[in-house]
Design an enzyme around this catalytic site. Structure first.
Site, PDB file in Angstrom:
ATOM      1  N   GLY A  15      15.596   9.499 -82.307  1.00  0.00           N
ATOM      2  CA  GLY A  15      16.470  10.116 -83.304  1.00  0.00           C
ATOM      3  C   GLY A  15      15.803  10.669 -84.551  1.00  0.00           C
ATOM      4  N   SER A  16      14.501  10.991 -84.466  1.00  0.00           N
ATOM      5  CA  SER A  16      13.861  11.504 -85.697  1.00  0.00           C
ATOM      6  C   SER A  16      14.374  12.908 -86.050  1.00  0.00           C
ATOM      7  CB  SER A  16      12.337  11.473 -85.586  1.00  0.00           C
ATOM      8  OG  SER A  16      11.883  12.485 -84.728  1.00  0.00           O
ATOM      9  N   ASN A 112      19.374  23.675 -79.106  1.00  0.00           N
ATOM     10  CA  ASN A 112      18.478  22.619 -78.604  1.00  0.00           C
ATOM     11  C   ASN A 112      17.111  22.800 -79.251  1.00  0.00           C
ATOM     12  OD1 ASN A 112      17.503  20.494 -76.891  1.00  0.00           O
ATOM     13  ND2 ASN A 112      16.511  22.045 -75.622  1.00  0.00           N
ATOM     14  N   HIS A 114      13.025  22.081 -78.476  1.00  0.00           N
ATOM     15  CA  HIS A 114      12.105  21.765 -77.372  1.00  0.00           C
ATOM     16  C   HIS A 114      10.675  21.693 -77.920  1.00  0.00           C
ATOM     17  CE1 HIS A 114      10.718  21.496 -73.294  1.00  0.00           C
ATOM     18  NE2 HIS A 114       9.803  22.401 -73.575  1.00  0.00           N
ATOM     19  N   ASP A 150      16.217  24.970 -70.832  1.00  0.00           N
ATOM     20  CA  ASP A 150      15.358  25.506 -71.893  1.00  0.00           C
ATOM     21  C   ASP A 150      15.172  27.020 -71.790  1.00  0.00           C
ATOM     22  OD1 ASP A 150      15.011  22.869 -72.803  1.00  0.00           O
ATOM     23  OD2 ASP A 150      13.304  22.546 -71.482  1.00  0.00           O
TER      24      ASP A 150
HETATM   25  C1  GAR Z   1      11.628  15.688 -79.530  1.00  0.00           C
HETATM   26  O1  GAR Z   1      10.240  15.912 -79.468  1.00  0.00           O
HETATM   27  C2  GAR Z   1      12.379  16.821 -78.854  1.00  0.00           C
HETATM   28  O2  GAR Z   1      11.772  18.068 -79.041  1.00  0.00           O
HETATM   29  C3  GAR Z   1      12.286  16.393 -77.406  1.00  0.00           C
HETATM   30  O3  GAR Z   1      12.525  15.009 -77.444  1.00  0.00           O
HETATM   31  C4  GAR Z   1      12.018  14.484 -78.665  1.00  0.00           C
HETATM   32  C5  GAR Z   1      13.102  13.667 -79.313  1.00  0.00           C
HETATM   33  O4  GAR Z   1      12.576  12.988 -80.413  1.00  0.00           O
HETATM   34  N1  GAR Z   1      13.238  17.072 -76.601  1.00  0.00           N
HETATM   35  C6  GAR Z   1      12.981  17.440 -75.356  1.00  0.00           C
HETATM   36  O5  GAR Z   1      11.928  17.216 -74.797  1.00  0.00           O
HETATM   37  C7  GAR Z   1      14.124  18.162 -74.671  1.00  0.00           C
HETATM   38  N2  GAR Z   1      13.637  18.846 -73.517  1.00  0.00           N
HETATM   39  P1  GAR Z   1      13.544  12.378 -81.503  1.00  0.00           P
HETATM   40  O6  GAR Z   1      14.515  11.471 -80.762  1.00  0.00           O
HETATM   41  O7  GAR Z   1      12.636  11.605 -82.418  1.00  0.00           O
HETATM   42  O8  GAR Z   1      14.243  13.515 -82.201  1.00  0.00           O
END
Ligand code: GAR
Length: 215
Positions: A15-16, A112, A114, A150
């Site tokens: 969740g950052s 979204n 990515h 994506d």
């Molecule tokens: C992030 O790096 C986001 O870009 C990626 O998951 C992570 C979530 O981190 N998303 C994907 O790979 C989607 N294809 P977070 O929970 O700390 O925001």
């Protein structure tokens, strides 16, 4: 002051990105506010962040199959969002492909983030894919969500170098820092109604870019 755009964030993990969006939303001049954090994972770190920040949460069972969502869960999420007058859905590490009613209702109102420079390295582990491929630069992309994985029109990209000594962890950390800048910027542009989609291209009204960006 015009009313702020209501956002729902969907996150499956730590969740950052949700936190960085929520912090931007606390700024008085930011044109959006988060009304709901929705997750498919009752253990998601994002839930704790939401609790700490006083943001309403919903845990929705999206079905057993990893990466996909049942029609029921899609309708349930759509209904939760509709009831709260959500104008924009932000996927922030939501690890399922959005389909069904939610996709239909929020098409062109769902973003979204990515962790790679699309269209390269779609899907899971974008950072690892970039490292293994041997690119010199990678980064992150904020894009509209469409039916593909994506593949939707790109709003913002940020670039970072890939260093010789990088591991998946160090590269991911460098990209994540840029993710935390890119997502609030994209949400602001959307909320200010400054994005116009023509085919695959997204035009940004009154975009301020340095000349060096175009060299
Ligand atoms: C992030 O790096 C986001 O870009 C990626 O998951 C992570 C979530 O981190 N998303 C994907 O790979 C989607 N294809 P977070 O929970 O700390 O925001």
């Amino acid at each position: 002051m015009p009313e702020k755009l209501k956002i729902a964030v969907m996150a499956s993990g730590r969740g950052s990105n949700f936190r960085s969006l929520a912090l931007s939303c606390l700024e008085e001049s930011f044109p959006a506010a988060i009304s709901l954090l929705a997750t498919d994972n009752p253990e998601a770190g994002a839930l704790y962040i939401a609790d700490e920040m006083g943001i309403e949460t919903a845990v929705v069972d999206c079905g057993g199959r990893r990466g996909s969502m049942t029609p029921d869960s899609s309708s349930k999420l759509a209904e939760l969002f509709r009831k709260r007058g959500i104008g924009l859905v932000c996927l922030a590490g939501f690890m399922r492909i959005v389909k069904g009613e939610l996709m239909r209702i929020y098409s062109l109102r769902m973003l979204n983030i990515h962790p790679a420079l699309l269209p390269s390295f779609k899907g899971l582990h974008g950072q690892r894919q970039a490292l293994e491929y041997g690119v010199r630069y990678s980064g992150c992309t904020v894009h509209f969500v469409d039916e593909g994985i994506d593949t939707g029109p790109i709003i913002i990209q940020k670039v970072v170098p890939v260093l010789q000594e990088d591991t998946e962890e160090t590269l991911s950390a460098r990209i994540l820092k840029e993710e935390h800048r890119a997502y609030p910027e994209a949400v602001r542009l959307f909320a200010e109604n400054r994005l116009r989609i023509e085919g695959r291209r997204v035009f940004i009204e009154n975009e301020k870019r340095r000349n060096s960006d175009a060299d």
